[in-house]
Every structure is written in C-alpha cells, then in structure tokens.
Write a protein that holds these residues in place. Structure first.
Motif, PDB file in Angstrom:
ATOM      1  N   PRO A  79       0.876  -1.291  -0.066  1.00  8.72           N
ATOM      2  CA  PRO A  79      -0.002  -0.041   0.026  1.00  8.72           C
ATOM      3  C   PRO A  79       0.915   1.240   0.051  1.00  8.72           C
ATOM      4  O   PRO A  79       1.921   1.277   0.499  1.00  8.72           O
ATOM      5  CB  PRO A  79      -0.715  -0.194   1.366  1.00  8.72           C
ATOM      6  CG  PRO A  79      -0.569  -1.435   1.668  1.00  8.72           C
ATOM      7  CD  PRO A  79       0.582  -2.044   1.091  1.00  8.72           C
ATOM      8  N   SER A  80       0.248   2.322  -0.681  1.00  5.31           N
ATOM      9  CA  SER A  80       0.870   3.817  -0.628  1.00  5.31           C
ATOM     10  C   SER A  80       0.297   4.503   0.680  1.00  5.31           C
ATOM     11  O   SER A  80      -0.292   3.776   1.283  1.00  5.31           O
ATOM     12  CB  SER A  80       0.547   4.476  -1.888  1.00  5.31           C
ATOM     13  OG  SER A  80      -0.908   4.707  -1.876  1.00  5.31           O
ATOM     14  N   MET A  81       1.274   5.416   0.984  1.00  2.00           N
ATOM     15  CA  MET A  81       0.657   6.122   2.088  1.00  2.00           C
ATOM     16  C   MET A  81      -0.575   6.475   1.911  1.00  2.00           C
ATOM     17  O   MET A  81      -1.300   6.626   2.841  1.00  2.00           O
ATOM     18  CB  MET A  81       1.695   7.410   2.411  1.00  2.00           C
ATOM     19  CG  MET A  81       3.123   6.889   2.766  1.00  2.00           C
ATOM     20  SD  MET A  81       3.388   6.645   4.473  1.00  2.00           S
ATOM     21  CE  MET A  81       3.103   8.290   5.112  1.00  2.00           C
ATOM     22  N   ALA A  85      -3.760   5.377   4.316  1.00  7.17           N
ATOM     23  CA  ALA A  85      -4.616   6.284   4.762  1.00  7.17           C
ATOM     24  C   ALA A  85      -6.273   6.326   4.600  1.00  7.17           C
ATOM     25  O   ALA A  85      -7.111   6.363   5.402  1.00  7.17           O
ATOM     26  CB  ALA A  85      -4.256   7.737   4.954  1.00  7.17           C
ATOM     27  N   ASP A  86      -6.452   6.351   3.272  1.00  9.56           N
ATOM     28  CA  ASP A  86      -7.969   6.174   2.687  1.00  9.56           C
ATOM     29  C   ASP A  86      -8.597   4.788   3.241  1.00  9.56           C
ATOM     30  O   ASP A  86      -9.673   4.872   3.675  1.00  9.56           O
ATOM     31  CB  ASP A  86      -7.789   6.208   1.149  1.00  9.56           C
ATOM     32  CG  ASP A  86      -7.578   7.559   0.624  1.00  9.56           C
ATOM     33  OD1 ASP A  86      -7.352   8.597   1.643  1.00  9.56           O
ATOM     34  OD2 ASP A  86      -7.012   7.535  -0.645  1.00  9.56           O
ATOM     35  N   LEU A  87      -7.773   3.822   3.407  1.00 11.19           N
ATOM     36  CA  LEU A  87      -8.358   2.388   3.851  1.00 11.19           C
ATOM     37  C   LEU A  87      -8.711   2.649   5.189  1.00 11.19           C
ATOM     38  O   LEU A  87      -9.777   2.102   5.519  1.00 11.19           O
ATOM     39  CB  LEU A  87      -7.284   1.331   3.436  1.00 11.19           C
ATOM     40  CG  LEU A  87      -7.884   0.000   3.934  1.00 11.19           C
ATOM     41  CD1 LEU A  87      -9.160  -0.539   3.257  1.00 11.19           C
ATOM     42  CD2 LEU A  87      -6.813  -0.801   3.882  1.00 11.19           C
ATOM     43  N   TYR A  88      -7.906   3.134   6.131  1.00 10.03           N
ATOM     44  CA  TYR A  88      -8.037   3.195   7.440  1.00 10.03           C
ATOM     45  C   TYR A  88      -9.058   4.316   7.968  1.00 10.03           C
ATOM     46  O   TYR A  88      -9.847   4.058   8.894  1.00 10.03           O
ATOM     47  CB  TYR A  88      -6.744   3.327   8.173  1.00 10.03           C
ATOM     48  CG  TYR A  88      -6.205   2.220   8.454  1.00 10.03           C
ATOM     49  CD1 TYR A  88      -6.117   1.731   9.950  1.00 10.03           C
ATOM     50  CD2 TYR A  88      -5.809   1.237   7.604  1.00 10.03           C
ATOM     51  CE1 TYR A  88      -5.456   0.339  10.241  1.00 10.03           C
ATOM     52  CE2 TYR A  88      -5.256  -0.066   7.951  1.00 10.03           C
ATOM     53  CZ  TYR A  88      -5.178  -0.527   9.385  1.00 10.03           C
ATOM     54  OH  TYR A  88      -4.821  -1.847   9.476  1.00 10.03           O
ATOM     55  N   GLU A  89      -9.166   5.300   7.056  1.00  7.54           N
ATOM     56  CA  GLU A  89     -10.222   6.390   7.229  1.00  7.54           C
ATOM     57  C   GLU A  89     -11.592   5.653   6.955  1.00  7.54           C
ATOM     58  O   GLU A  89     -12.684   5.890   7.872  1.00  7.54           O
ATOM     59  CB  GLU A  89      -9.992   7.461   6.172  1.00  7.54           C
ATOM     60  CG  GLU A  89     -11.274   8.622   6.388  1.00  7.54           C
ATOM     61  CD  GLU A  89     -11.030   9.696   5.402  1.00  7.54           C
ATOM     62  OE1 GLU A  89     -11.979  10.440   5.282  1.00  7.54           O
ATOM     63  OE2 GLU A  89      -9.951   9.692   4.563  1.00  7.54           O
ATOM     64  N   SER A 207      -3.773   2.470  15.547  1.00 10.29           N
ATOM     65  CA  SER A 207      -3.342   1.717  14.262  1.00 10.29           C
ATOM     66  C   SER A 207      -3.000   2.191  13.108  1.00 10.29           C
ATOM     67  O   SER A 207      -1.905   1.923  12.489  1.00 10.29           O
ATOM     68  CB  SER A 207      -4.408   0.655  14.089  1.00 10.29           C
ATOM     69  OG  SER A 207      -4.587  -0.355  15.110  1.00 10.29           O
ATOM     70  N   LYS A 208      -3.776   3.151  12.612  1.00 13.80           N
ATOM     71  CA  LYS A 208      -3.434   3.829  11.446  1.00 13.80           C
ATOM     72  C   LYS A 208      -2.226   4.588  11.228  1.00 13.80           C
ATOM     73  O   LYS A 208      -1.255   4.536  10.506  1.00 13.80           O
ATOM     74  CB  LYS A 208      -4.676   4.847  11.120  1.00 13.80           C
ATOM     75  CG  LYS A 208      -4.285   5.675  10.054  1.00 13.80           C
ATOM     76  CD  LYS A 208      -5.558   6.832   9.807  1.00 13.80           C
ATOM     77  CE  LYS A 208      -5.372   7.697   8.702  1.00 13.80           C
ATOM     78  NZ  LYS A 208      -6.460   8.952   8.722  1.00 13.80           N
ATOM     79  N   ASP A 209      -1.932   5.463  12.505  1.00 11.76           N
ATOM     80  CA  ASP A 209      -0.729   6.121  12.647  1.00 11.76           C
ATOM     81  C   ASP A 209       0.567   5.357  12.730  1.00 11.76           C
ATOM     82  O   ASP A 209       1.550   5.830  11.971  1.00 11.76           O
ATOM     83  CB  ASP A 209      -0.807   7.001  13.973  1.00 11.76           C
ATOM     84  CG  ASP A 209      -2.222   8.149  13.778  1.00 11.76           C
ATOM     85  OD1 ASP A 209      -2.368   8.352  12.825  1.00 11.76           O
ATOM     86  OD2 ASP A 209      -2.015   8.697  15.017  1.00 11.76           O
ATOM     87  N   HIS A 218       9.767   2.635   5.646  1.00 16.62           N
ATOM     88  CA  HIS A 218       9.968   1.337   5.135  1.00 16.62           C
ATOM     89  C   HIS A 218       9.633   1.034   3.865  1.00 16.62           C
ATOM     90  O   HIS A 218      10.199  -0.229   3.087  1.00 16.62           O
ATOM     91  CB  HIS A 218       9.918   0.254   6.219  1.00 16.62           C
ATOM     92  CG  HIS A 218      10.479   0.355   7.397  1.00 16.62           C
ATOM     93  ND1 HIS A 218      11.665  -0.262   7.614  1.00 16.62           N
ATOM     94  CD2 HIS A 218      10.007   0.682   8.551  1.00 16.62           C
ATOM     95  CE1 HIS A 218      12.504  -0.055   8.941  1.00 16.62           C
ATOM     96  NE2 HIS A 218      11.338   0.493   9.560  1.00 16.62           N
ATOM     97  N   ARG A 219       8.576   1.840   3.126  1.00 17.76           N
ATOM     98  CA  ARG A 219       8.250   1.336   1.891  1.00 17.76           C
ATOM     99  C   ARG A 219       9.108   1.342   0.908  1.00 17.76           C
ATOM    100  O   ARG A 219       9.280   0.316   0.161  1.00 17.76           O
ATOM    101  CB  ARG A 219       6.893   2.158   1.442  1.00 17.76           C
ATOM    102  CG  ARG A 219       6.302   1.930   0.494  1.00 17.76           C
ATOM    103  CD  ARG A 219       5.041   2.682   0.113  1.00 17.76           C
ATOM    104  NE  ARG A 219       3.990   2.031  -0.892  1.00 17.76           N
ATOM    105  CZ  ARG A 219       4.212   1.883  -2.276  1.00 17.76           C
ATOM    106  NH1 ARG A 219       5.326   2.473  -2.868  1.00 17.76           N
ATOM    107  NH2 ARG A 219       3.265   1.162  -2.879  1.00 17.76           N
TER     108      ARG A 219
END
Length: 230
Positions: A79-81, A85-89, A207-209, A218-219
């Motif tokens: 996943p990209s940043m 972020a969108d997924l966890y939102e 968890s998101k943060d 690390h990506r």
C-alpha cells in the motif's frame, strides 16, 4: 459418451481452492507485501497447473490484494501512504457503526473471552500472536453486526486491512493496542454507545498512525527488497 457434467464443477472447485490458499497466504503474511508472484513456483508448490494459479492471481488483483504491473508481472500489493490512509479512514467510520450496532445486543461471552486474551498480553507478547487475535476480534465485531449491508462492506475490505495489520504494530508497544481493545469491550458491555464510538475511533487511529509511520520509513526499503513494480 457424454462428457461428465460434473467436470466443470471440479475445475471451478480447484480454481477456488487455489484462490483461497493464495489469498490466505497473502493475508496471513506468509507471502509479504511487495513480493513478486511466480506462476511457475506457485503451481509447483500447490501441485497444480499454471492455469488455476493464473486465474487466482487475476481474481486477487480484482480485490486489490495483488497489483498487476505491465511487462513486470504480479506483486502482492504494497500500500502507498495515501491508499493506507484512505483505507483506514473508511475502516474507522464503518467499524464505529458496527460497534454501535453491537451495543444493542452485545455477544457477552465472546467479549469476555477477548477481554481475558488482551488483558493477559504484555509488550513481550509476540506481534504475530497479537495480530492473530486482533484479526479474530475485529472479525467477531463484523459477524455480530445485524446490519447486513454494513457487514458486507466490512468483509469486502477486511482482506486489505489484514494485509496492513502486521505493519500497523511494527512501531508501537503491543499494550498500546490491547488497551484500546479493552476500552472498546468495556464500553460495549456497559452499553455506553458514545464511549464505544470514541474508543473505536481512538483504537483504529492508533493503528493507522503506526501503519503510516512504518510505511513512511520502510516502503522504499520493501520495494527494493522485492523489486516491487520494477
């Protein structure tokens, strides 16, 4: 002699078995995000032809677990940043609704079981153990939801959430997450819907943060390690 009418069902069954095995290996982290998927190697490991493996990879690409890169092949999605972020939102808002829904008829025995599990965990608890129980706990919330459409939406994104789960605990003490579970459980058991909302939002935000911090650091490293998309 007529063709056996059950043959298509058998072939379809084999494709589904290969899909489920590959999906589970990805979701459980046996095949890590960024890894390139080799049809030949996977077919040999599962003792099947390349055709069901190829079809399973295409099916996984439709769910977002696999990314198909032209002229490079198939990779387990890293996943990209922004995607994370969108997924966890989205996850936050859906799970808040699910926890509120659960407050009406809380599965008390299940909640007490998980309360004991998370209460017994310490910062020395292996991350793999926590991730496994965390996955089961949130699945229980989805299954307890009486809103069919909400449960369906949560199940549709659950694999992508599970893909991210191991990374979301890389940067923080285990107890930082277990405290969140305990707070959610206590709020639900007491019937405090507002508190349950607040604790669910706080827990998933933690968890998101942690996930975004890990991806930030690390990506690029993971991309180089697995030649992701190169």
């Amino acid at each position: 002699m007529e063709k056996n009418p059950l043959s298509p069902a058998f072939n379809q069954g084999l494709r589904q078995i290969v899909y489920e095995k590959l999906r589970e290996a990805i979701v459980n982290g046996a095949i890590r995000p960024g890894s390139k998927l080799s049809e030949i190697e996977l077919a040999e490991q599962m003792a099947v032809s390349r055709t069901p493996v190829r079809e399973a990879i295409r099916q996984l690409a439709q769910t977002g677990l696999v990314t198909l890169t032209p002229r490079r092949g198939a990779f387990v999605t890293l996943p990209s940043m922004k995607d994370a972020a969108d997924l966890y939102e989205l996850r936050t808002e859906l799970e808040i609704l699910a926890v509120e829904n659960m407050c009406a008829q809380p599965p008390k025995d299940e909640l007490q079981k998980y309360r004991k599990i998370f209460e017994d965990m310490t910062d020395a608890t292996p991350a793999e153990t926590y991730v496994s129980e965390d996955r089961a706990f949130h699945l229980m919330i989805y299954q307890a939801c009486t809103n069919h459409f909400l449960a369906l939406m949560l199940n549709n994104i659950s694999d992508l959430i599970n893909l991210c789960r191991p990374f979301s605990v890389e940067r923080s003490p285990i107890t930082q997450f277990t405290w969140g579970h305990l707070a959610i459980i206590d709020a639900v058991l007491s019937g405090d819907r507002l508190k349950a909302r607040e604790e669910t939002r706080a827990h998933i935000t933690t968890s998101k943060d942690s996930l975004l911090e890990f991806l930030k650091n690390h990506r690029a490293e993971l991309s180089r390690e697995y030649h992701y998309g190169e």
